[in-house]
Write a protein that holds these residues in place. Structure first.
Motif, mmCIF file in Angstrom:
data_model
loop_
_atom_site.group_PDB
_atom_site.id
_atom_site.type_symbol
_atom_site.label_atom_id
_atom_site.label_comp_id
_atom_site.label_asym_id
_atom_site.label_seq_id
_atom_site.Cartn_x
_atom_site.Cartn_y
_atom_site.Cartn_z
ATOM 1 N N PHE A 435 0.836 -1.205 0.000
ATOM 2 C CA PHE A 435 0.000 0.000 0.000
ATOM 3 C C PHE A 435 0.874 1.260 0.000
ATOM 4 C CE2 PHE A 435 -2.139 3.427 2.240
ATOM 5 C CZ PHE A 435 -3.359 3.486 1.595
ATOM 6 N N ASN A 436 1.912 1.288 0.807
ATOM 7 C CA ASN A 436 2.790 2.461 0.866
ATOM 8 C C ASN A 436 3.576 2.658 -0.422
ATOM 9 O OD1 ASN A 436 2.110 3.398 3.463
ATOM 10 N ND2 ASN A 436 3.488 1.933 4.435
ATOM 11 N N ASP A 437 3.940 1.558 -1.081
ATOM 12 C CA ASP A 437 4.618 1.688 -2.378
ATOM 13 C C ASP A 437 3.702 2.371 -3.394
ATOM 14 O OD1 ASP A 437 6.834 0.479 -1.322
ATOM 15 O OD2 ASP A 437 6.330 -1.535 -2.076
ATOM 16 N N MET A 438 2.427 1.993 -3.373
ATOM 17 C CA MET A 438 1.470 2.656 -4.265
ATOM 18 C C MET A 438 1.303 4.127 -3.891
ATOM 19 S SD MET A 438 -1.538 -0.204 -4.648
ATOM 20 C CE MET A 438 -1.229 -1.799 -5.402
ATOM 21 N N ALA A 439 1.304 4.416 -2.588
ATOM 22 C CA ALA A 439 1.146 5.812 -2.154
ATOM 23 C C ALA A 439 2.328 6.664 -2.609
ATOM 24 C CB ALA A 439 1.010 5.855 -0.629
ATOM 25 N N LYS A 440 3.556 6.101 -2.548
ATOM 26 C CA LYS A 440 4.726 6.844 -3.010
ATOM 27 C C LYS A 440 4.643 7.133 -4.502
ATOM 28 C CE LYS A 440 7.896 5.089 0.536
ATOM 29 N NZ LYS A 440 9.122 4.279 0.774
ATOM 30 N N GLN A 441 4.139 6.178 -5.271
ATOM 31 C CA GLN A 441 3.998 6.394 -6.705
ATOM 32 C C GLN A 441 3.008 7.503 -7.010
ATOM 33 O OE1 GLN A 441 2.974 2.622 -8.443
ATOM 34 N NE2 GLN A 441 4.871 1.611 -7.758
ATOM 35 N N MET A 442 2.032 7.699 -6.111
ATOM 36 C CA MET A 442 1.039 8.766 -6.295
ATOM 37 C C MET A 442 1.411 10.038 -5.525
ATOM 38 S SD MET A 442 -2.518 6.609 -6.153
ATOM 39 C CE MET A 442 -2.829 5.290 -7.314
ATOM 40 N N ARG A 443 2.688 10.098 -5.082
ATOM 41 C CA ARG A 443 3.213 11.270 -4.389
ATOM 42 C C ARG A 443 2.450 11.577 -3.096
ATOM 43 N NH1 ARG A 443 6.832 13.873 -7.587
ATOM 44 N NH2 ARG A 443 6.805 13.379 -9.812
ATOM 45 N N LEU A 444 2.132 10.529 -2.370
ATOM 46 C CA LEU A 444 1.488 10.664 -1.069
ATOM 47 C C LEU A 444 2.417 10.111 0.002
ATOM 48 C CD1 LEU A 444 -2.187 9.563 -1.858
ATOM 49 C CD2 LEU A 444 -1.368 11.882 -1.406
ATOM 50 N N PRO A 445 2.416 10.673 1.194
ATOM 51 C CA PRO A 445 3.302 10.166 2.254
ATOM 52 C C PRO A 445 2.855 8.776 2.695
ATOM 53 C CG PRO A 445 1.798 11.810 3.136
ATOM 54 C CD PRO A 445 1.619 11.834 1.645
ATOM 55 N N PRO A 446 3.792 7.924 3.081
ATOM 56 C CA PRO A 446 3.422 6.576 3.541
ATOM 57 C C PRO A 446 2.680 6.629 4.869
ATOM 58 C CG PRO A 446 5.755 6.951 3.869
ATOM 59 C CD PRO A 446 5.257 8.126 3.089
ATOM 60 N N LYS A 447 1.859 5.627 5.113
ATOM 61 C CA LYS A 447 1.082 5.534 6.350
ATOM 62 C C LYS A 447 1.628 4.395 7.199
ATOM 63 C CE LYS A 447 -2.761 6.725 7.328
ATOM 64 N NZ LYS A 447 -3.254 7.731 8.304
ATOM 65 N N LYS A 448 1.721 4.643 8.504
ATOM 66 C CA LYS A 448 2.118 3.554 9.402
ATOM 67 C C LYS A 448 0.981 2.566 9.601
ATOM 68 C CE LYS A 448 5.491 6.255 11.987
ATOM 69 N NZ LYS A 448 5.902 6.763 13.318
ATOM 70 N N GLY A 449 -0.222 3.043 9.359
ATOM 71 C CA GLY A 449 -1.381 2.174 9.519
ATOM 72 C C GLY A 449 -2.649 3.003 9.599
ATOM 73 N N PHE A 450 -3.786 2.361 9.430
ATOM 74 C CA PHE A 450 -5.094 2.992 9.571
ATOM 75 C C PHE A 450 -5.727 2.537 10.880
ATOM 76 C CE2 PHE A 450 -4.465 3.207 5.004
ATOM 77 C CZ PHE A 450 -4.956 4.466 4.678
ATOM 78 N N ALA A 451 -6.459 3.457 11.507
ATOM 79 C CA ALA A 451 -7.169 3.130 12.745
ATOM 80 C C ALA A 451 -8.596 2.745 12.397
ATOM 81 C CB ALA A 451 -7.153 4.316 13.697
ATOM 82 N N LEU A 452 -8.954 1.519 12.745
ATOM 83 C CA LEU A 452 -10.331 1.094 12.539
ATOM 84 C C LEU A 452 -11.240 1.771 13.552
ATOM 85 C CD1 LEU A 452 -9.947 -2.743 11.861
ATOM 86 C CD2 LEU A 452 -10.760 -1.007 10.258
ATOM 87 N N ASP A 453 -12.463 1.988 13.139
ATOM 88 C CA ASP A 453 -13.391 2.681 14.022
ATOM 89 C C ASP A 453 -14.014 1.726 15.025
ATOM 90 O OD1 ASP A 453 -14.835 1.214 12.159
ATOM 91 O OD2 ASP A 453 -16.548 2.571 12.257
ATOM 92 N N VAL A 454 -14.630 2.328 16.045
ATOM 93 C CA VAL A 454 -15.443 1.591 17.005
ATOM 94 C C VAL A 454 -16.890 1.836 16.610
ATOM 95 C CG1 VAL A 454 -16.052 1.309 19.433
ATOM 96 C CG2 VAL A 454 -13.706 1.903 18.789
ATOM 97 N N ALA A 455 -17.610 0.775 16.374
ATOM 98 C CA ALA A 455 -18.950 0.898 15.795
ATOM 99 C C ALA A 455 -19.880 1.746 16.650
ATOM 100 C CB ALA A 455 -19.548 -0.488 15.584
ATOM 101 N N THR A 456 -19.665 1.792 17.970
ATOM 102 C CA THR A 456 -20.568 2.524 18.860
ATOM 103 C C THR A 456 -20.142 3.982 19.061
ATOM 104 O OG1 THR A 456 -19.300 1.720 20.769
ATOM 105 C CG2 THR A 456 -21.238 0.448 20.094
ATOM 106 N N ARG A 457 -19.039 4.384 18.446
ATOM 107 C CA ARG A 457 -18.564 5.762 18.591
ATOM 108 C C ARG A 457 -18.492 6.414 17.211
ATOM 109 N NH1 ARG A 457 -13.178 6.177 21.870
ATOM 110 N NH2 ARG A 457 -13.611 8.369 21.366
ATOM 111 N N TRP A 458 -19.389 7.354 16.961
ATOM 112 C CA TRP A 458 -19.474 7.943 15.631
ATOM 113 C C TRP A 458 -18.212 8.732 15.285
ATOM 114 C CZ3 TRP A 458 -19.043 12.834 13.761
ATOM 115 C CH2 TRP A 458 -19.017 13.879 14.693
ATOM 116 N N ASN A 459 -17.573 9.369 16.279
ATOM 117 C CA ASN A 459 -16.404 10.184 15.938
ATOM 118 C C ASN A 459 -15.218 9.333 15.504
ATOM 119 O OD1 ASN A 459 -16.250 9.192 18.532
ATOM 120 N ND2 ASN A 459 -15.137 10.947 19.340
ATOM 121 N N SER A 460 -15.134 8.088 15.999
ATOM 122 C CA SER A 460 -14.077 7.201 15.507
ATOM 123 C C SER A 460 -14.321 6.838 14.047
ATOM 124 C CB SER A 460 -13.990 5.945 16.370
ATOM 125 O OG SER A 460 -15.167 5.169 16.256
ATOM 126 N N THR A 461 -15.599 6.666 13.687
ATOM 127 C CA THR A 461 -15.941 6.426 12.276
ATOM 128 C C THR A 461 -15.630 7.661 11.435
ATOM 129 O OG1 THR A 461 -17.729 4.953 12.999
ATOM 130 C CG2 THR A 461 -17.787 5.720 10.721
#
Length: 770
Positions: A435-461
């Protein structure tokens, strides 16, 4: 003897001058006269030495012809007489050289090294050859080394006929201060004999860490050290077994060999003792509190499969500082019915003796809490403020969460697709690398990871969707190559539209969730902004937003169609809004008649509250005055003088005039409402500090503000305890009993509050305070 000559500077063989030149800088006539006298002495001594040299030379020349015929010095002749001519000559020569060296020591050395001295009258004088500097006793004292011992801070040197003495600064006792006396007897005097000195351990005073950092008054206290170690275990959320760490033991021994290392069982007892002692301190402070206390509560299930109920107390102290304390973290028996929750709440309030100080209780929105608070209000009606009519406060963050969750159902499928692809990407490092290799090709900074949301908390979503939108193209490419399901372009458009729409709701959630500043005064303003966004006709042109607002409007009308009057009064007590802000908002929505009616109801409630507080304040003053009069009356005899009787009458008349002046009326309230409001854009405004500074101007309203502004509009402060308890009851300590859990959770909260700078310094929400 040669005639007296002016002193001159003669050069020696090595080019140096025997006699130092007279200082040109001295303009003191006394100094010049003393210098002239000294030079005369120098000239006479110089002539005497010259004559001595000439005499020695003549004697040496006369003795040279017969030197060979003489018996060597020291040889015993027949008559037993020792040959002494040569001995006498050698002795004479030695005396001459000695005289020369003595002359240099007593004349030139004092002139060069210390030719000026200051007497007791601060007058400069020249040290001559016959003065006391050559005194043996004073010479020894001049050579004495500097006193470096810290014990000399407690003594002062005094010169007496019997020699120098050390005078104690506390008891004025004299002790020997000679160079051979040492300091042991001085230390012993401070420790045992001096009865006017504060109790300090002089041995610890002598310890020095460095030249800049000195240990001045330290006494090792084993009990205090153990208490601090228990505090470390609690605050650091450490295991009791940490006390038996061999490296820790070695380190502590290197710091203080007297510290007695204890085991895990003793540390556990120390933690419980710390909890009990701190609990008593907080109980005493709450008993002395002159304001009301508000509460928040919530439930939590641990990995032990045990239910816990947390209760947090909120109050504003006499210094107008907002405080919160977790006062209970009890195990709750299943099932968690309203009766069980009510029983736990009542026990906690009675245990802390706060049954007469309850103002409001903030709870999540559920039928169980509604049933519980109704029975609680019926039991405590005679003790609750305002008969308990406003004791129940619904959690605003929970209402907002329910409202947004219902609206986001229209894009439920798109959210689920994004959630699944993010879960697929982050499950292994290799996928994240692709995923990060693709992001570099599109001139986007790499991500260490995505945070999954908590279904009962709308702000996490909301945060998950916002991050996904930043990498929309990368996620689409990754899904097309490695994953089947991918949000369509239409779904991405809906997500982007809704995310922008929900930014205002995210801001409101941050404001509601603050714990370091009052939130009750911000309630109405934030709720009205949400209402304005939902009723904005310009946003209804988009079909997605229109569907979203319809669903959210239903929940808004259910919970916020009628605002809590206690929280409305809190908004009026904000000098940036007052009653005029409510009038402005109501006139935009309601017609003139309905708006006037609603404003009248709110003002009537405010006036009622004001009257209750004014009557209470007057009754307290009357009680104090009656006690004072009774005391003075009891001290008056039957045959009191006329002046004493007149004094008693004056006291009663003054009390009557004060009651007339301070009779419950709305003048103070009217004065506050008639004054101009402050700039509402002042985001760094400290409302508690404002009321503190205006206490004398608004004595009744400031007392109201202390109580009402302490109301929390969310249960976030109680929910935060679950993060701490979740770390304490981890998978390695799941067998910990509930009593220990309560002690650790509550103590951790109290210690954290202790190390906070000042809760009142944050007058508005922190960007990281959620």
């Amino acid at each position: 003897m040669a005639p007296r000559r002016r002193p001159s500077s003669r050069s020696t063989r090595d080019g140096t001058s025997d006699v130092p030149e007279q200082s040109e800088a001295s303009g003191d006539p006394v100094l010049c006269e003393q210098m002239s006298t000294l030079m005369g002495v120098v000239v006479r001594q110089e002539e005497q030495i010259k004559e001595l040299h000439e005499l020695l030379a003549r004697q040496t020349a006369a003795a040279a012809p017969v030197a060979a015929r003489r018996v060597p010095a020291g040889v015993v002749m027949d008559s037993g007489v020792v040959a002494s001519d040569s001995v006498e000559m050698e002795a004479e020569k030695e005396r001459a050289l000695t005289a020369l060296m003595t002359f240099k020591k007593i004349i030139w050395l004092p002139i060069i090294m210390s030719n000026q001295n200051v007497d007791e009258n601060n007058t400069t004088k020249i040290v001559g050859p016959n003065e006391s500097i050559i005194n043996k006793k004073e010479n020894e004292e001049a050579k004495q080394s500097k006193r470096r011992s810290k014990v000399w801070d407690e003594f002062m040197i005094e010169n007496t006929p019997n020699g120098p003495k050390a005078k104690c600064n506390h008891c004025k006792h004299l002790l020997s201060a000679g160079s051979k006396s040492g300091t042991t007897h001085l230390t012993r005097h401070l420790e045992h004999a001096c009865n006017k000195r504060p109790n300090k351990d002089i041995r610890q005073m002598l310890l020095s860490n460095s030249a800049r950092d000195e240990i001045k008054c330290f006494t090792f206290n084993l009990e205090h050290s153990r208490r601090l170690f228990a505090k470390l275990i609690i605050y650091g959320e450490l295991s009791f077994l940490f006390a038996e760490n061999p490296v820790l033991t070695e380190w502590i021994k290197s710091l203080q060999p007297l510290y007695n290392i204890v085991g895990r069982k003793t540390v556990k007892k120390d933690c419980l003792a710390y909890y009990e002692s701190e609990k008593k301190k907080i109980q005493n402070s709450l008993q002395k509190l002159t304001s009301c206390v508000c509460f928040t509560t919530d439930l939590w299930t641990s990995n032990q499969k045990l239910g816990y109920m947390v209760i947090t107390a909120h109050y504003i102290d006499d210094g107008f500082i907002l405080n919160k304390r977790i006062i209970s973290f009890k195990k709750l028996a299943y099932p968690h019915t309203s009766f069980v929750i009510e029983d736990a709440l009542e026990k906690c309030i009675y245990d802390w003796d706060l049954d007469e100080k309850v103002l409001a209780i903030t709870l999540d929105n559920c039928s169980t809490n509604d049933s519980m608070i109704r029975r609680f209000r019926d039991k405590f009606t005679h003790k609750l403020r305002f008969n308990g009519d406003h004791v129940h406060i619904r959690c605003c963050a929970h209402i907002l969460n329910i409202m947004v969750q219902d609206g986001m159902r229209i894009i439920r499928d798109a959210i689920e697709n994004i959630r699944e692809i993010i879960r697929y990407v982050t499950v292994t490092p290799s996928r994240m690398q692709v995923f990060n290799d693709m992001a570099k090709q599109m001139r986007l900074p790499p991500k260490k990871g995505f945070a999954l949301d908590v279904a009962t908390r709308w702000n996490s979503t909301f945060y998950m969707l916002r991050d996904a939108l930043s990498y929309k193209d990368v996620l689409n490419r990754y899904a097309s190559e490695y994953y089947n399901n991918c949000p369509s372009s239409e779904e991405w458009k809906k997500i982007e539209t809704i995310s922008k729409f929900l930014e205002s709701f995210q801001d409101a959630t941050k404001v509601f969730s603050g714990t370091k500043y009052p939130t009750a005064n911000l309630y109405f303003k934030e709720v009205w902004e949400i209402r304005t966004v939902l009723s904005d006709g310009k946003l209804a042109t988009d079909e997605t937003i229109k569907q979203l607002t319809i669903e959210m409007q239903k929940k808004f009308n259910k919970y916020w169609s009628e605002c809590n009057k206690m929280l409305l009064i809190a908004s009026i007590l904000d000098p940036r809004m007052k009653l005029i802000f409510l009038e402005c908002c109501f006139k935009e929505v309601y017609d003139e008649e309905e708006s006037t009616l609603k404003i009248g109801e709110i003002y009537e409630t405010l006036a009622t509250f004001y009257t209750i507080y004014a009557n209470k304040r007057n009754s307290q003053f009357s009680k104090i005055s009656a006690e004072n009069i009774s005391t003075k009356h009891d001290g008056t005899s039957c045959d009191a003088t006329d002046s004493s009787k007149r004094k008693l009458v004056d006291i009663k008349f003054s009390e009557y005039k004060r009651q007339l002046v301070e009779r419950p009326k709305s003048s103070e309230l009217d004065k506050y409402l008639e004054e101009d409001v402050m700039d509402i854009k002042n985001m760094h405004f400290d409302i508690l500090d404002w009321w503190k500074n205006n206490t004398l101007y608004y004595p009744v309203l400031s007392r109201m503000a202390r109580d009402i502004l302490a109301i929390p509009v969310t249960t976030v402060s109680s929910k935060s305890a679950f993060s701490t308890s979740g770390r304490i009851i981890d998978q390695f300590r799941s067998s910990m009993n509930p009593e220990i859990v309560e002690a650790l959770v509550c103590s951790k909260d109290w210690i954290s509050t202790e190390y906070q700078n000042d809760p009142s310094t944050s007058t508005f929400f922190d960007s990281n305070d959620e």
